[in-house]
Write an enzyme that holds these catalytic residues in place. Structure first.
Site, PDB file in Angstrom:
ATOM      1  CD  GLU A   1      -2.837   0.897   2.528  1.00  0.00           C
ATOM      2  OE1 GLU A   1      -3.282  -0.266   2.695  1.00  0.00           O
ATOM      3  OE2 GLU A   1      -3.196   1.862   3.231  1.00  0.00           O
TER       4      GLU A   1
ATOM      5  CD  GLU B   1      -3.770   6.263   3.051  1.00  0.00           C
ATOM      6  OE1 GLU B   1      -3.552   5.042   3.030  1.00  0.00           O
ATOM      7  OE2 GLU B   1      -3.664   6.940   4.084  1.00  0.00           O
TER       8      GLU B   1
ATOM      9  CG  HIS C   1      -7.735   4.996   3.839  1.00  0.00           C
ATOM     10  ND1 HIS C   1      -8.033   6.143   4.559  1.00  0.00           N
ATOM     11  CD2 HIS C   1      -6.565   4.535   4.320  1.00  0.00           C
ATOM     12  CE1 HIS C   1      -7.054   6.363   5.419  1.00  0.00           C
ATOM     13  NE2 HIS C   1      -6.154   5.407   5.302  1.00  0.00           N
TER      14      HIS C   1
HETATM   15 CA    CA Z   1      -2.604   3.584   4.409  1.00  0.00          CA
END
Ligand code: CA
Length: 389
Positions: free
Chosen positions: A226, A252, A302
């Site tokens: 990520e 995100e 997220h």
């Molecule tokens: Ca993260």
């Protein structure tokens, strides 16, 4: 019905212990709740992403910039309000704090709309594809420890997250490639060979360092990597995605349909992770979700923040169509932070009890079916933790 007031509640407390990720250590937890009041006495609740002093700055945007634009509007006119506010903010920030501030207001309007209609937000969106969702537990935050104690703590924590019933787990990295590979190896050892684990770098690597760590994660059979690199580096994401076996995830720190368009058109991520409390609220999330699915990119939201953010995401996860469909489609998961968070565990009149549900329901949590978000915060609790700014 008319909007009469838009109020930001910034809550804060001292964490029992300092936590860290690749960008900083932090000792306080902050949550930014938005309340939209109406002339009929009903309030809607939303949340803005953004920790610490970012929440304080966002409160000013919500109350001093956005509130005057929406007073007197019908709360059901969510999309009209969104575009009016966005058009007026566009020249002053198409990403970041203005959009985070708008997100909380938009979510509160959806909560209000659900309360007015007497149905959950998932029903307003088009219906629930599922009434429960699997939960992955993230933990393994950085602390100011030496490597031997970090690796043994990461391994133990990974074991206990699996034992707590979560269906997968996620760790932080950020000490540099060599030590990060040791930490990931410790987590694999802690969870065993047959359990999915993910690695969150919070964009701390160069592309070449990300390749070095990513190749090791391929060997460890990690499920996703990520935010390996800076969110602006779309070319780097594309290279990593083409060159590594494991899934590259991110998003995100991306905002609105216009920001997401480039990420998706560029085929930069295997898994999209939109943050509804930052990217523009539920109205904009739905457009980003459609855009992601138009590019055949699966979405795993997220999730960060208080019980309001968790409840918002539960509604969105209920209403998310499987992509692709099938008899046994790949299902979304709820992200759940296993570290200390009173704003998630104790904010609501009736708590979500995620950890207890995960432990007793094989890693699944039920989706609230009450009107709007399906949850109501405790005003006494809010008063107790409100930061005086
Ligand atoms: Ca993260």
């Amino acid at each position: 019905m008319k909007i009469t007031e838009v109020i930001s509640h910034v809550l804060q407390y001292e964490l029992p212990e300092e936590l860290g990720y690749s960008q900083q250590y932090y000792a306080r937890r902050t949550a930014h709740l938005v309340e939209v009041r109406t002339d009929e006495g009903i309030s809607g609740w939303g949340e803005c992403f953004g920790p610490g002093n970012v929440a304080v700055a966002n409160k000013t945007i919500v109350e001093k910039v956005i509130q005057p634009m929406v007073l007197g509007c019908d709360p059901l006119d969510r999309d009209v309000i969104w575009h009016n506010v966005y058009n007026l903010l566009r020249d002053h920030g198409q990403k970041g704090m203005p959009i985070q501030a708008l997100s909380g207001v938009d979510i509160a309007l959806w909560d209000l709309s659900g309360k007015i209609a007497g149905m959950p937000i998932s029903k307003l969106i088009g219906g629930a594809h599922r009434d429960r969702v699997a939960v992955y537990g993230y933990g393994m935050m950085l602390r100011r420890e030496d490597m031997p104690s970090l690796t043994s703590r990461f391994s133990d924590e990974a074991t206990s997250i699996r034992a707590a019933g979560f269906v997968a787990t996620k760790m932080k990295v950020g000490l540099g490639p060599a030590d990060d590979i040791k930490l990931a190896t410790a987590v694999r050892k802690g969870v065993g060979d047959d359990f999915p684990f993910m690695v969150d770098a919070n964009h701390c690597y160069t592309t070449s360092d990300a390749f070095r760590v990513g190749r090791a994660l391929d060997e460890l059979d990690a499920y996703w990597f990520e935010e390996p690199i800076a969110p602006e580096d779309l070319d780097g994401y594309r290279e990593l995605r083409a060159g590594l076996k494991l899934n590259i995830s991110g998003g995100e720190a991306e905002f609105t349909r216009w920001g997401w368009r480039h990420l998706l058109e560029g085929r930069c991520v295997d898994i999209a992770q939109p943050e509804v409390c930052a990217l523009g609220g539920i109205s904009e999330y739905l457009k980003v979700l459609a855009l992601a699915h138009a590019h055949f990119t699966p979405v795993i939201n997220h999730v960060w923040g208080s019980a309001i953010a968790v409840a918002t995401n539960l509604q969105l996860l209920a209403a998310m169509p499987p992509m692709p469909g099938g008899l046994h489609p790949r299902e979304p998961m709820l992200e759940f932070d296993t570290t200390d968070n009173r704003f998630r565990d104790d904010l609501l009149m009736e708590p979500l009890n995620i950890q207890q549900q995960v432990a007793s329901n094989g890693g699944y949590v039920n989706i609230p079916d009450g009107p709007g978000l399906g949850v109501e915060p405790d005003r006494e609790f809010i008063r107790k933790y409100t930061l005086d700014v």
